[in-house]
Every structure is written in structure tokens, then in C-alpha cells.
Design an enzyme around this catalytic site. Sequence first.
Site, PDB file in Angstrom:
ATOM      1  N   CYS A 113       0.739  -1.324  -0.034  1.00  0.00           N
ATOM      2  CA  CYS A 113       0.026   0.107   0.007  1.00  0.00           C
ATOM      3  C   CYS A 113       0.780   1.391   0.023  1.00  0.00           C
ATOM      4  CB  CYS A 113      -0.915  -0.100   1.196  1.00  0.00           C
ATOM      5  SG  CYS A 113      -1.992  -1.270   1.249  1.00  0.00           S
ATOM      6  N   HIS A 249      -3.405   7.449   1.789  1.00  0.00           N
ATOM      7  CA  HIS A 249      -3.859   6.227   1.314  1.00  0.00           C
ATOM      8  C   HIS A 249      -5.167   5.919   1.614  1.00  0.00           C
ATOM      9  CE1 HIS A 249      -3.980   1.962   0.618  1.00  0.00           C
ATOM     10  NE2 HIS A 249      -3.895   1.689   1.793  1.00  0.00           N
ATOM     11  N   ASN A 279      -9.928  -0.128  -0.446  1.00  0.00           N
ATOM     12  CA  ASN A 279      -8.672  -0.013  -0.426  1.00  0.00           C
ATOM     13  C   ASN A 279      -8.043  -0.650  -1.608  1.00  0.00           C
ATOM     14  OD1 ASN A 279      -5.860  -0.513   0.278  1.00  0.00           O
ATOM     15  ND2 ASN A 279      -6.086  -1.270   2.117  1.00  0.00           N
TER      16      ASN A 279
END
EC number: 2.3.1.180
Length: 322
Positions: A113, A249, A279
Site C-alpha cells: 500500500c 492512502h 482499499n
Amino acid sequence: MIRAVVKGVGHYLPERVVPNSEFEEKLDTTDEWIKSRSGIERRHFASDDETTSKMATLAAQAALNDAGLTADTVDAIVLATSTPDLTFPSAATMVQNALGMRHGFAFDIQAVCAGFAYALANANALIVSGQAKQVLVIGSETFSKIMDWSDRGTCVLFGDGAGAVLLSAEDSDGTPADRGILASDLNSDGQYRDLLYVDGGISLQSTGYLRMQGKEVFRHAVEKLAETAETAMASAGVEAKDIDWIVPHQANLRIIKATAQKMNLSLDKVILTVQDHGNTSAASIPLALSVGKQRGQIKQGDLIVTEAIGGGLAWGAVVLRW
């Protein structure tokens, strides 16, 4: 002084939209449970023929179109992904081929990520060192391919998509008022590998599924995201009051809110897309940048902080002026 300036931005999302209600049919979960714990309302899932490299190519082309440029002006491609099409060659070289580039170089970066923050920092280094003048920086993921659909704690959180920015070398005055990347901060600590990982791989001769200790990841995320953002801001010579937008993020709305609070910044200064995309790992920041510009939120001259944390653990932040 040479700065790496954003000239264009673009994104791609798969056609299939999956609302939370779709999980209610298969799992012991509800729309309200998912929203209350993550802020996610829907996400996009790639079809069988929507690979990481294909989505990356479409996002990259959108960024080139936004900049009014063509692939023959690009010197390099840096693609952040944890879900490449193949073990090798890199997804980046597949994008290079699909764009018709017969020059320059292309490579993948894997920091889960945090991948796009790592990719931006590496692309910036290529430009500042003179090895490239224009670099496509892409984040693209098909996390739906590594989900355990019986694990309600993880499979409802992730989505697929791609985002890209085109960075270009420009002369500047070397001050915080410059456009372009002003500073970056990268970190990792492998002792936390068991908090977020995939339990398979080439050496293990298995595909594996994503596994996560959510509470522990949450605890580390808030602390480390605020810290890396503040370190990058100090390196850039800017303060919280100078920031126009945080583009974090997009993992979890509660993490985003807690991090903003720790940095003494209003949620009004945060670009939010987690509710629509879930996500998307390394794709989440460039997706949010593209959507933020599309909405009319991000404008030229805005001071932006991006920050992300992912498996490794790996985390980092980039400060840039749009």
C-alpha cells in the site's frame, strides 16, 4: 534546482461496482457493519480480462492525455504494484509495450500500500539526478485476485483500480514555493511482516491469500503515518498551516480521520475516495489525486501531502506542490 513537476494525472476503474450489500448474501456481515468500521460503501472489481497492466496502461494514457503529451516523450515508467500479471516480466514493461514506447526503461516497485509513495520518491530521484526528464508513475492493483472470500475482516475492504501521474523535470528556485516534489520520507520495518501479508508465493509454490491483523495495523498506521508526514513536511520546509490537501492512502476512514487529527488538520483538507473505491493498495493515492483534480478540489499551486502504510511494514510520505 531541478524539480519533478506533475504535468498530468489520470485513472481507471473497472466497470463492475460491488456495493456492500453484495457481501450480505455470502458473509455474516451488513452494509452498516462495513461502513462503521471502514467507511467503505462500494468498490470496483476487475473482470477476468482486466489485468493489472491493462488497467495501468489506461490510467497512464489518461495521464498523458491530461498533460497533452504522447508516450514518445516519456523516458521511464515506474509502476507500483503487489499484484502483477506475471511473476516476470514486470507489469511496467507490459505498459511500455502497450503504449508503443520503444525507448527508455520501465520497472515495478513492490511496497504494497506504500508503493506509490516509494514510486514517487524513486521517480523524483531519477529526474533530479538527470537520468530521466519525464517519468510516468503508476499504481495499479487487482487485489480481488488474492482475497479469501470467507474472511469477512479482509475481503470487504479491498478493491481494484489504477492511477497515474506524469512527472516532468523543470528548473526551479529551490524554495518551498516551487511546483513539484519538495520532499519525501520512506521507512520500513520487517519485524512487523505478520501484521499484513499474503500467505503464499513463488518460493512456497502457492498463490496464497491476504492476511491481516486489523487492530495492530490500525495502531501502527495512525502513529507512523502522522510521523512520516511530519518528517517530510519538515524536510520540505513547510508546516501544517501551509497544507492545502492531504491525499492519504485510502485504506480506512477511521485511520484517515485519526491521522488528520494527530496532525491537527481538518478533515475538510483531506481528499476522500475510500467510500467509493475501498482499499486499492498502491493505486489509492494516484486514484485520489486524479479524482480530486476531476472534482475541482486540487488546483495548480496547491500544497499536497501524500502518506501511506502497507505490508512490510512499509510506510512513507511525499510533499509536493501541484
